[in-house]
Design a protein around this motif. Structure first.
Motif, mmCIF file in Angstrom:
data_model
loop_
_atom_site.group_PDB
_atom_site.id
_atom_site.type_symbol
_atom_site.label_atom_id
_atom_site.label_comp_id
_atom_site.label_asym_id
_atom_site.label_seq_id
_atom_site.Cartn_x
_atom_site.Cartn_y
_atom_site.Cartn_z
ATOM 1 N N MET A 1 -12.809 71.629 -36.024
ATOM 2 C CA MET A 1 -13.150 73.033 -36.093
ATOM 3 C C MET A 1 -12.665 73.594 -37.427
ATOM 4 O O MET A 1 -11.529 73.379 -37.822
ATOM 5 N N LEU A 2 -13.504 74.287 -38.115
ATOM 6 C CA LEU A 2 -13.130 74.903 -39.389
ATOM 7 C C LEU A 2 -12.692 76.332 -39.141
ATOM 8 O O LEU A 2 -13.336 77.087 -38.431
ATOM 9 N N ASP A 3 -11.570 76.700 -39.721
ATOM 10 C CA ASP A 3 -11.032 78.047 -39.574
ATOM 11 C C ASP A 3 -11.136 78.787 -40.894
ATOM 12 O O ASP A 3 -10.921 78.213 -41.948
ATOM 13 N N ASN A 4 -11.423 80.057 -40.824
ATOM 14 C CA ASN A 4 -11.530 80.884 -42.029
ATOM 15 C C ASN A 4 -10.397 81.887 -42.121
ATOM 16 O O ASN A 4 -10.583 83.003 -42.556
ATOM 17 N N TYR A 5 -9.215 81.524 -41.705
ATOM 18 C CA TYR A 5 -8.086 82.420 -41.801
ATOM 19 C C TYR A 5 -6.843 81.638 -42.227
ATOM 20 O O TYR A 5 -6.781 80.426 -42.096
ATOM 21 N N VAL A 6 -5.881 82.368 -42.745
ATOM 22 C CA VAL A 6 -4.654 81.768 -43.252
ATOM 23 C C VAL A 6 -3.713 81.490 -42.081
ATOM 24 O O VAL A 6 -3.526 82.338 -41.223
ATOM 25 N N TYR A 7 -3.146 80.310 -42.056
ATOM 26 C CA TYR A 7 -2.136 79.985 -41.065
ATOM 27 C C TYR A 7 -1.219 78.931 -41.653
ATOM 28 O O TYR A 7 -1.521 78.336 -42.677
ATOM 29 N N ALA A 8 -0.105 78.717 -41.033
ATOM 30 C CA ALA A 8 0.843 77.746 -41.583
ATOM 31 C C ALA A 8 1.571 77.026 -40.451
ATOM 32 O O ALA A 8 1.705 77.544 -39.357
ATOM 33 N N THR A 9 1.985 75.828 -40.759
ATOM 34 C CA THR A 9 2.879 75.090 -39.875
ATOM 35 C C THR A 9 4.047 74.624 -40.726
ATOM 36 O O THR A 9 3.909 74.440 -41.931
ATOM 37 N N THR A 10 5.186 74.468 -40.124
ATOM 38 C CA THR A 10 6.350 74.046 -40.886
ATOM 39 C C THR A 10 7.087 72.941 -40.162
ATOM 40 O O THR A 10 7.053 72.839 -38.946
ATOM 41 N N SER A 11 7.724 72.128 -40.941
ATOM 42 C CA SER A 11 8.594 71.086 -40.423
ATOM 43 C C SER A 11 9.572 70.753 -41.539
ATOM 44 O O SER A 11 9.208 70.124 -42.526
ATOM 45 N N PRO A 12 10.812 71.213 -41.433
ATOM 46 C CA PRO A 12 11.760 70.999 -42.531
ATOM 47 C C PRO A 12 12.115 69.534 -42.716
ATOM 48 O O PRO A 12 12.167 68.754 -41.762
ATOM 49 N N ILE A 13 12.319 69.188 -43.958
ATOM 50 C CA ILE A 13 12.791 67.854 -44.330
ATOM 51 C C ILE A 13 14.030 68.070 -45.181
ATOM 52 O O ILE A 13 13.995 68.804 -46.169
ATOM 53 N N TYR A 14 15.125 67.468 -44.791
ATOM 54 C CA TYR A 14 16.383 67.631 -45.514
ATOM 55 C C TYR A 14 16.678 66.349 -46.282
ATOM 56 O O TYR A 14 16.718 65.267 -45.711
ATOM 57 N N VAL A 15 16.890 66.475 -47.584
ATOM 58 C CA VAL A 15 17.110 65.325 -48.458
ATOM 59 C C VAL A 15 18.484 65.434 -49.103
ATOM 60 O O VAL A 15 18.856 66.496 -49.595
ATOM 61 N N GLU A 36 3.441 83.055 -53.472
ATOM 62 C CA GLU A 36 2.879 84.288 -54.028
ATOM 63 C C GLU A 36 1.381 84.375 -53.745
ATOM 64 O O GLU A 36 0.864 85.437 -53.402
ATOM 65 N N ARG A 37 0.674 83.233 -53.869
ATOM 66 C CA ARG A 37 -0.762 83.222 -53.549
ATOM 67 C C ARG A 37 -0.985 83.503 -52.060
ATOM 68 O O ARG A 37 -1.909 84.220 -51.689
ATOM 69 N N MET A 38 -0.130 82.931 -51.210
ATOM 70 C CA MET A 38 -0.252 83.158 -49.769
ATOM 71 C C MET A 38 0.001 84.629 -49.422
ATOM 72 O O MET A 38 -0.687 85.201 -48.586
ATOM 73 N N ILE A 39 0.997 85.243 -50.070
ATOM 74 C CA ILE A 39 1.275 86.662 -49.845
ATOM 75 C C ILE A 39 0.072 87.494 -50.256
ATOM 76 O O ILE A 39 -0.379 88.374 -49.519
ATOM 77 N N ASP A 40 -0.484 87.196 -51.433
ATOM 78 C CA ASP A 40 -1.647 87.940 -51.923
ATOM 79 C C ASP A 40 -2.824 87.780 -50.965
ATOM 80 O O ASP A 40 -3.477 88.760 -50.606
ATOM 81 N N THR A 41 -3.082 86.564 -50.525
ATOM 82 C CA THR A 41 -4.184 86.308 -49.597
ATOM 83 C C THR A 41 -3.965 87.052 -48.291
ATOM 84 O O THR A 41 -4.869 87.703 -47.764
ATOM 85 N N THR A 42 -2.756 86.983 -47.764
ATOM 86 C CA THR A 42 -2.444 87.629 -46.488
ATOM 87 C C THR A 42 -2.597 89.143 -46.586
ATOM 88 O O THR A 42 -3.115 89.780 -45.668
ATOM 89 N N GLN A 43 -2.176 89.715 -47.690
ATOM 90 C CA GLN A 43 -2.270 91.164 -47.857
ATOM 91 C C GLN A 43 -3.707 91.631 -48.051
ATOM 92 O O GLN A 43 -4.023 92.786 -47.801
ATOM 93 N N ASN A 44 -4.583 90.724 -48.467
ATOM 94 C CA ASN A 44 -5.956 91.114 -48.764
ATOM 95 C C ASN A 44 -6.967 90.720 -47.694
ATOM 96 O O ASN A 44 -8.142 91.055 -47.821
ATOM 97 N N ILE A 45 -6.540 90.028 -46.647
ATOM 98 C CA ILE A 45 -7.487 89.679 -45.590
ATOM 99 C C ILE A 45 -7.699 90.884 -44.688
ATOM 100 O O ILE A 45 -6.836 91.734 -44.539
#
Length: 76
Positions: A1-15, A36-45
């Motif tokens: 499924m293709l999504d047209n919205y911003v989303y994120a997943t996280t999984s920390p890696i400690y080195v 910064e690009r993600m903030i700009d995109t999120t603020q403009n959607i």
């Protein structure tokens, strides 16, 4: 499924290298620019997620501050 919205997943890696946290100013700069690009995109959607944009931008800003701090020092 293709999504047209911003989303994120996280999984920390400690080195560690030689028992010390690894620091990469170059990597930190990359992630600051990406966030910064993600903030700009999120603020403009315009998808109307009920004010969730503010929460998302706040969390992105927190992450940006972490990476800005990482870029200021080499291996610690």
């Amino acid at each position: 499924m293709l999504d047209n919205y911003v989303y994120a997943t996280t999984s920390p890696i400690y080195v560690t290298v030689g028992g010390k946290k690894a620091r990469s100013p170059e990597d930190a700069k990359y992630f600051v620019a990406w966030i910064e690009r993600m903030i700009d995109t999120t603020q403009n959607i315009r998808i109307g997620i009920g004010g969730g944009e503010r929460v998302c931008v706040g969390r992105l800003a927190e992450g940006k501050r972490v990476f800005e701090g990482c870029g200021e020092r080499k291996m610690s």
